[in-house]
Design a protein around this motif. Structure first.
Motif: not given
Lengths: 358, 234
Positions: B106, B133, B158, B167, B169, B184-186, B212-213, B215
């Motif tokens: 990453t 990002s 995860d 996740r 992807n 990648q998203l959660r 940094s993510e 959701i």
């Protein structure tokens, strides 16, 4: 024009030739052994194999069309451009021969395997060794096919220009520096005698029919054929010769990306000098064709501009297969000279570009 | 003058034929998207044509006046050349999946220019999110927090994910899967245990950029077939 017979040292290359010939087999066996070890240790899962197959296949499929394009142009040159066209360089004043030879690399799309016999032919035809070596090192990096393939590999990335221009510029500089270092060497004894069946002396081709060597060894094993047949021989020979190294290189790159944890690659990639040396060592080991190596370099996204450039500049000038070819073609000491000069120039140059680009 | 077939040349022609057939097969079976990005897909027909031409030339020039047997070394070379082509065509097409997510970095350096365009309206794409990002500009998504978007990708889990989380992807490739980068998203609020690793899903929900993510609070997650083009292209 110099008499070719006085330029050639006594034969002492049999061992080097055999090493060159059996290199792909040894490398394949090493790969098989590595795979077996992974299987025994349980690292070879179905998911890992699928991952390997996807990356391996994609790298090959990108590279083979470009290798064929390069082989096509090289075959045109080998078949239709007389050796006298190269020999015109030798009529230039000596100080101009090195830069002219470097620039000639733009016009003659030969890869590193093909440039070795061309350089050999140039020296035997009277060109000063330094100019011939400059051409030999510059052509695989500066030729249009390589520039196009590098552009394709890095298109859309924000390091596009540093990679394309940096590779061409640094390659040109490195080739010139090696040429100047070689400068003082006499033509006499610069070349080694090559046996009749040596692939490297025959334009790196599988088929004797595709050989257009004119000096340095007896060509009595060749029948004289129409040019179109010679052309086809070049094309098929380049595919067979470069293809096996490409396959091995793609396999190693895919294995690295499949098996090595990203944390390891990340830590190497984040250590300034180590990352450069690692990528140079990788380029040496993979022995990729310069017409296709950009795709492999571009796949190491963890590494910055410097290490990726180091891979792309160092590899076409010095790799495992070239080491054998240099040893089999040129006199003692040549390999060490090229290795040391290219290493230093690549390190300094890529560090400078890394600092410049940030 | 009598001539004979050169076994050596026929063998090389055979290797060229196998590779030419592989390229034509990729094109005919519409598998190019598994190996090429939209930027490099032209290489497939170029490779097919050049290899076919080289093969024809090799076969046409295979009559010689003196026998040219195939040496053991040439046989070894041929095997090395042919096996990869057979492997590529013999197996069903596959795309990078959950195994690759754990292996691909990453920490991308010198990667891609931002793909994000006007983010104030319209559908958000995974490429938009990656562009933001990568440039450290996820805060630009703040005005869109709570808005609804849909995303398609494959599932990974995860160890820190809750029972109703996974996740989503999707790999982005610039030239080929060799340079794939994961986006990648959660996803939260998904049916617990409903999806396993490598399942392809379309998740619809409200997005929230946090740290940094990104959701996605899912309102609907449905299993879908793997897209014809499994990779995104910048």
């Amino acid at each position: 024009m110099a008499d070719p017979t006085i330029l050639i040292a006594p034969p002492q290359t049999e061992v080097a030739e055999r090493k060159t010939q059996w290199l792909p087999l040894r490398l394949s066996l090493a790969v098989l052994g590595f795979g077996l070890a992974l299987y025994v240790t349980g690292s070879l899962t179905a998911a890992a194999l699928a991952n390997f197959r996807i990356i391996f296949g994609s790298l090959l499929l990108q590279a083979i069309p470009l290798v064929m394009m390069g082989a096509f142009v090289a075959a045109l040159i080998g078949t239709f451009v007389p050796a006298s066209a190269f020999a015109r360089l030798s009529r230039l004043p000596e100080p101009l021969q090195i830069p002219a030879a470097g620039i000639a690399g733009f016009a003659f799309p030969v890869c590193e395997c093909g440039s070795v016999p061309v350089a050999r032919r140039l020296v035997a035809r009277g060109l000063i060794p330094s100019a011939a070596v400059t051409f030999m090192l510059a052509a695989p990096i500066l030729n249009p096919i390589v520039i196009v393939s590098t552009s394709i590999a890095y298109r859309g990335r924000d390091i596009f220009w540093p990679m394309v221009l940096g590779r061409a510029g640094l390659g040109f500089v490195a080739a010139m520096v090696v040429g100047w270092v070689i400068g003082g060497r006499a033509r006499e004894g610069f070349l080694r005698q090559v046996a009749n069946d040596d692939l490297s002396a025959c334009g790196s081709h599988e088929d004797a029919s595709s050989c257009n060597c004119e000096v340095g060894h007896d060509c009595d094993h060749h029948e004289h054929e129409p040019r179109w047949k010679t052309f086809c021989g070049y094309l098929a020979g380049d595919f067979a010769y470069m293809g096996r190294f490409l396959i091995f290189g793609a396999a190693v790159a895919a294995a690295l990306q499949t098996l090595i944890p990203q944390s390891v690659l990340d830590s190497v990639a984040n250590t300034p000098i180590v990352s450069l040396v690692t990528m140079m060592a990788l380029a040496f080991a993979l022995s990729l064709c310069s017409e296709s190596d950009a795709f492999v370099a571009a796949s190491f996204v963890q590494f910055g501009v410097g290490p990726q450039l180091a891979f792309l500049v160092f590899g076409p000038m010095m790799d495992a297969k070239l080491a054998f070819l240099y040893n089999a073609t040129f006199s003692k000491g040549f390999l060490k000279t090229v290795l040391s000069v290219v290493t230093v120039v690549t390190l300094v140059g890529t560090l400078w570009i890394e600092v410049l680009v940030g | 003058m009598t001539t004979t077939w050169s076994r050596s040349r026929l063998a090389t022609g055979f290797a060229l034929a196998i590779w030419a057939a592989s390229f034509w097969f990729l094109i005919g079976a519409d598998r190019s998207a598994f190996y090429f990005s939209s930027r490099t897909t032209w290489l497939a027909p170029v490779g097919a044509v050049m290899l076919t031409a080289a093969m024809i030339g090799r076969f046409l020039s295979a009559r010689v006046s003196r026998p040219e047997p195939v040496t053991r070394r040439q046989l070894g070379t041929l095997a090395v050349l042919i096996i990869p082509a057979l492997v590529i065509t013999a197996f069903p097409p596959a795309a990078l999946g959950s195994y690759a997510v754990g292996r691909r970095t990453t920490a991308i350096k010198g990667a891609y220019v931002s793909m994000s365009g006007d983010l104030t309206q319209g559908d958000l794409s995974l490429l938009d999110i990656f562009g933001l990002s990568y440039n450290g500009e996820l805060d630009q998504l703040a005005p869109r927090a709570g808005s609804t978007s849909s995303f398609t990708g494959f599932v990974t889990r995860d160890p820190t994910d809750g029972a109703d989380e996974f996740r989503l992807n999707r790999f982005m490739i610039s030239c080929c899967p060799g340079d794939a980068v994961n986006i990648q998203l959660r996803i939260v609020g998904a049916p617990p245990g409903g999806f396993k690793a490598d399942d392809w899903v379309r998740a619809t929900g409200r997005i929230y950029p946090i740290g940094s993510e990104v959701i996605v609070d899912a309102t609907r997650v449905q299993r879908v077939r793997r897209p014809k083009h499994p990779y995104l292209n910048p």
